[in-house]
Design a protein around this motif. Structure first.
Motif, PDB file in Angstrom:
ATOM      1  N   LEU A  57       0.807   6.304  -9.399  1.00  0.00           N
ATOM      2  CA  LEU A  57      -0.119   6.030  -9.931  1.00  0.00           C
ATOM      3  C   LEU A  57      -0.549   6.472 -10.999  1.00  0.00           C
ATOM      4  CD1 LEU A  57      -2.938   7.805  -9.807  1.00  0.00           C
ATOM      5  CD2 LEU A  57      -1.769   9.758  -9.752  1.00  0.00           C
ATOM      6  N   TYR A  58       1.136   6.303 -11.836  1.00  0.00           N
ATOM      7  CA  TYR A  58       1.312   5.916 -12.901  1.00  0.00           C
ATOM      8  C   TYR A  58       2.154   4.742 -13.624  1.00  0.00           C
ATOM      9  CZ  TYR A  58      -0.358  10.807 -13.486  1.00  0.00           C
ATOM     10  OH  TYR A  58      -0.876  11.640 -13.428  1.00  0.00           O
ATOM     11  N   ARG A  59       1.736   3.412 -12.225  1.00  0.00           N
ATOM     12  CA  ARG A  59       2.177   2.168 -11.680  1.00  0.00           C
ATOM     13  C   ARG A  59       1.096   1.216 -13.158  1.00  0.00           C
ATOM     14  NH1 ARG A  59       5.930   1.784  -7.995  1.00  0.00           N
ATOM     15  NH2 ARG A  59       7.441   2.778  -9.228  1.00  0.00           N
ATOM     16  N   GLN A  60       1.355   0.513 -13.492  1.00  0.00           N
ATOM     17  CA  GLN A  60       0.844  -0.057 -14.445  1.00  0.00           C
ATOM     18  C   GLN A  60       0.925  -1.467 -13.044  1.00  0.00           C
ATOM     19  OE1 GLN A  60       1.432  -2.162 -17.432  1.00  0.00           O
ATOM     20  NE2 GLN A  60      -0.643  -3.592 -17.270  1.00  0.00           N
ATOM     21  N   GLY A  61      -1.094  -1.559 -12.949  1.00  0.00           N
ATOM     22  CA  GLY A  61      -0.819  -2.769 -11.451  1.00  0.00           C
ATOM     23  C   GLY A  61      -1.403  -1.705 -10.533  1.00  0.00           C
ATOM     24  N   LEU A  97      -4.075   2.149  -2.019  1.00  0.00           N
ATOM     25  CA  LEU A  97      -2.816   2.611  -1.153  1.00  0.00           C
ATOM     26  C   LEU A  97      -1.948   4.541  -1.734  1.00  0.00           C
ATOM     27  CD1 LEU A  97      -0.865  -0.825  -1.589  1.00  0.00           C
ATOM     28  CD2 LEU A  97      -1.577   0.854   0.185  1.00  0.00           C
ATOM     29  N   VAL A  98      -2.529   4.817  -3.368  1.00  0.00           N
ATOM     30  CA  VAL A  98      -2.554   6.012  -3.661  1.00  0.00           C
ATOM     31  C   VAL A  98      -3.211   7.167  -3.397  1.00  0.00           C
ATOM     32  CG1 VAL A  98      -1.694   7.654  -5.767  1.00  0.00           C
ATOM     33  CG2 VAL A  98      -1.356   5.070  -5.931  1.00  0.00           C
ATOM     34  N   ASP A  99      -4.573   6.238  -2.747  1.00  0.00           N
ATOM     35  CA  ASP A  99      -5.118   8.011  -2.165  1.00  0.00           C
ATOM     36  C   ASP A  99      -4.703   8.091  -0.947  1.00  0.00           C
ATOM     37  OD1 ASP A  99      -7.728   9.345  -2.942  1.00  0.00           O
ATOM     38  OD2 ASP A  99      -8.265   8.191  -1.045  1.00  0.00           O
ATOM     39  N   GLN A 100      -4.195   6.648  -0.382  1.00  0.00           N
ATOM     40  CA  GLN A 100      -3.944   6.428   1.695  1.00  0.00           C
ATOM     41  C   GLN A 100      -2.663   7.715   1.147  1.00  0.00           C
ATOM     42  OE1 GLN A 100      -3.088   2.908   3.284  1.00  0.00           O
ATOM     43  NE2 GLN A 100      -1.797   3.824   5.102  1.00  0.00           N
ATOM     44  N   ALA A 101      -1.901   7.268   0.332  1.00  0.00           N
ATOM     45  CA  ALA A 101      -0.485   8.349   0.488  1.00  0.00           C
ATOM     46  C   ALA A 101      -0.962  10.219   0.094  1.00  0.00           C
ATOM     47  CB  ALA A 101       0.782   7.696  -0.885  1.00  0.00           C
ATOM     48  N   LEU A 102      -1.539  10.062  -1.103  1.00  0.00           N
ATOM     49  CA  LEU A 102      -2.010  11.515  -1.235  1.00  0.00           C
ATOM     50  C   LEU A 102      -2.467  11.659  -0.064  1.00  0.00           C
ATOM     51  CD1 LEU A 102      -2.512  11.514  -5.131  1.00  0.00           C
ATOM     52  CD2 LEU A 102      -1.068  12.034  -3.789  1.00  0.00           C
ATOM     53  N   GLN A 103      -3.131  11.615   0.952  1.00  0.00           N
ATOM     54  CA  GLN A 103      -3.567  11.963   2.117  1.00  0.00           C
ATOM     55  C   GLN A 103      -2.362  12.044   3.104  1.00  0.00           C
ATOM     56  OE1 GLN A 103      -7.295  12.653   2.630  1.00  0.00           O
ATOM     57  NE2 GLN A 103      -6.395  13.622   4.771  1.00  0.00           N
ATOM     58  N   GLU A 104      -1.821  11.144   2.775  1.00  0.00           N
ATOM     59  CA  GLU A 104      -0.619  11.496   4.238  1.00  0.00           C
ATOM     60  C   GLU A 104       0.137  12.681   3.526  1.00  0.00           C
ATOM     61  OE1 GLU A 104       1.580   7.884   4.287  1.00  0.00           O
ATOM     62  OE2 GLU A 104      -0.230   6.978   5.069  1.00  0.00           O
ATOM     63  N   VAL A 105      -0.198  12.852   2.605  1.00  0.00           N
ATOM     64  CA  VAL A 105       0.690  13.848   1.980  1.00  0.00           C
ATOM     65  C   VAL A 105      -0.469  15.381   2.311  1.00  0.00           C
ATOM     66  CG1 VAL A 105       1.432  15.668  -0.025  1.00  0.00           C
ATOM     67  CG2 VAL A 105       1.968  13.144  -0.220  1.00  0.00           C
ATOM     68  N   ILE A 106      -1.485  15.258   2.232  1.00  0.00           N
ATOM     69  CA  ILE A 106      -2.194  16.172   3.265  1.00  0.00           C
ATOM     70  C   ILE A 106      -1.989  16.681   4.063  1.00  0.00           C
ATOM     71  CG2 ILE A 106      -4.685  16.896   3.112  1.00  0.00           C
ATOM     72  CD1 ILE A 106      -5.075  15.360   0.170  1.00  0.00           C
ATOM     73  N   ASP A 107      -2.135  15.772   4.689  1.00  0.00           N
ATOM     74  CA  ASP A 107      -2.213  16.181   6.198  1.00  0.00           C
ATOM     75  C   ASP A 107      -0.690  16.313   6.749  1.00  0.00           C
ATOM     76  OD1 ASP A 107      -4.055  14.490   6.604  1.00  0.00           O
ATOM     77  OD2 ASP A 107      -3.811  12.751   6.848  1.00  0.00           O
ATOM     78  N   HIS A 108       0.481  15.881   6.362  1.00  0.00           N
ATOM     79  CA  HIS A 108       1.898  16.757   6.753  1.00  0.00           C
ATOM     80  C   HIS A 108       2.025  17.745   5.968  1.00  0.00           C
ATOM     81  CE1 HIS A 108       4.172  13.697   7.726  1.00  0.00           C
ATOM     82  NE2 HIS A 108       4.354  12.148   6.519  1.00  0.00           N
ATOM     83  N   CYS A 109       1.099  18.776   5.415  1.00  0.00           N
ATOM     84  CA  CYS A 109       0.622  19.641   4.466  1.00  0.00           C
ATOM     85  C   CYS A 109       0.807  20.654   5.350  1.00  0.00           C
ATOM     86  CB  CYS A 109       0.753  19.524   2.943  1.00  0.00           C
ATOM     87  SG  CYS A 109       1.707  19.322   2.075  1.00  0.00           S
TER      88      CYS A 109
END
Length: 201
Positions: A88-92, A97-109
C-alpha cells in the motif's frame, strides 16, 4: 415429618436433600432408611460432579481444537496483511491489487472466526484490514469485539481510537453542511478516542 415428604421437598436439590437427610439421621442414627438415603444422595452428588467435570474437560478439548483449526486461517491472514500493508505504501503500487489482498485477509479472518469466535486477534486483524480500506464502521465493530474478548488488548484500543479520530475529522469536514450537529459529533468522537488511547497506555 416422614421421609417421603423430605424427599419430595428436596427433589432436584441434592445438596439440600443431603442436609435434610443428615439432620434426620442425627436425630435418629438407628434409622436404616435415612442412612441409606444419605449414602445414595452422597453417591448421586459425586456422580453429578464427575459428570460436570467430564463435560468441562470435553468443552476445553473442543475449544482448544477449534483454536488450533482457526490458527491456520489466521496465520494466512496475518501474512497477507503484512504484504498488503507494505504494498500500500510502495510507490507505483496497483491499489486494486492491494484492495483484493485486503479482501483475502478479511475472508481468512472470517473463516478463523467462524471456527473459533473468541479469536480476538482475528477480530483485530480483520478490523485493521477494514481500516486500510477505510471501512471505519466495520473496523470499529471488530476492534470493539476484540476488546470485548480481551479487556487488556491495548493494540485494539489504540486502533479503535484512530477510527474515532478519523470519523471525527469526517464530521468536522461535514460541519459546514451539518452545522453544530457535526461539531458536537466530532467532539464526542474525540472523547471516545481519548478514552481508548488512555486504555492503550
Amino acid at each position: 415429618e416422614d421421609l417421603e415428604h423430605v424427599l419430595d421437598r428436596a427433589q432436584g436439590d441434592l445438596p439440600g436433600a443431603l442436609v435434610k437427610f443428615t439432620s434426620a439421621g442425627a436425630l435418629d442414627p438407628s434409622n436404616a432408611a435415612v442412612q441409606k438415603r444419605i449414602a445414595e444422595t452422597q453417591r448421586e452428588i459425586k456422580s453429578s460432579a464427575d459428570l460436570e467435570e467430564r463435560k468441562r474437560k470435553e468443552g476445553d478439548r473442543k475449544r482448544e481444537a477449534a483454536r488450533k483449526d482457526a490458527q491456520a486461517e489466521f496465520d494466512q491472514a496475518r501474512n497477507g496483511y503484512t504484504r498488503a500493508r507494505t504494498d500500500l505504501y510502495r510507490q507505483g503500487t496497483d491499489l486494486s491489487l492491494v484492495d483484493q489482498a485486503l479482501q483475502e485477509v478479511i475472508d481468512h479472518c472470517g473463516r478463523a472466526i467462524r471456527v473459533f469466535p473468541e479469536h480476538h486477534e482475528a477480530h483485530h486483524l480483520r478490523g485493521q484490514a477494514y481500516y486500510l480500506r477505510q471501512d471505519y464502521a466495520s473496523a470499529e465493530k471488530d476492534f470493539t469485539t476484540a476488546v470485548g474478548f480481551l479487556k487488556t488488548f491495548a493494540a485494539a484500543y489504540y486502533d479503535r481510537g484512530r477510527v474515532f479520530l478519523d470519523l471525527a475529522a469526517e464530521a468536522v469536514g461535514q460541519s459546514g453542511l451539518r452545522g453544530a450537529a457535526g461539531d458536537d459529533e466530532a467532539r464526542g468522537l474525540r472523547e471516545k478516542a481519548k478514552s481508548d488511547f488512555n486504555a492503550y497506555k
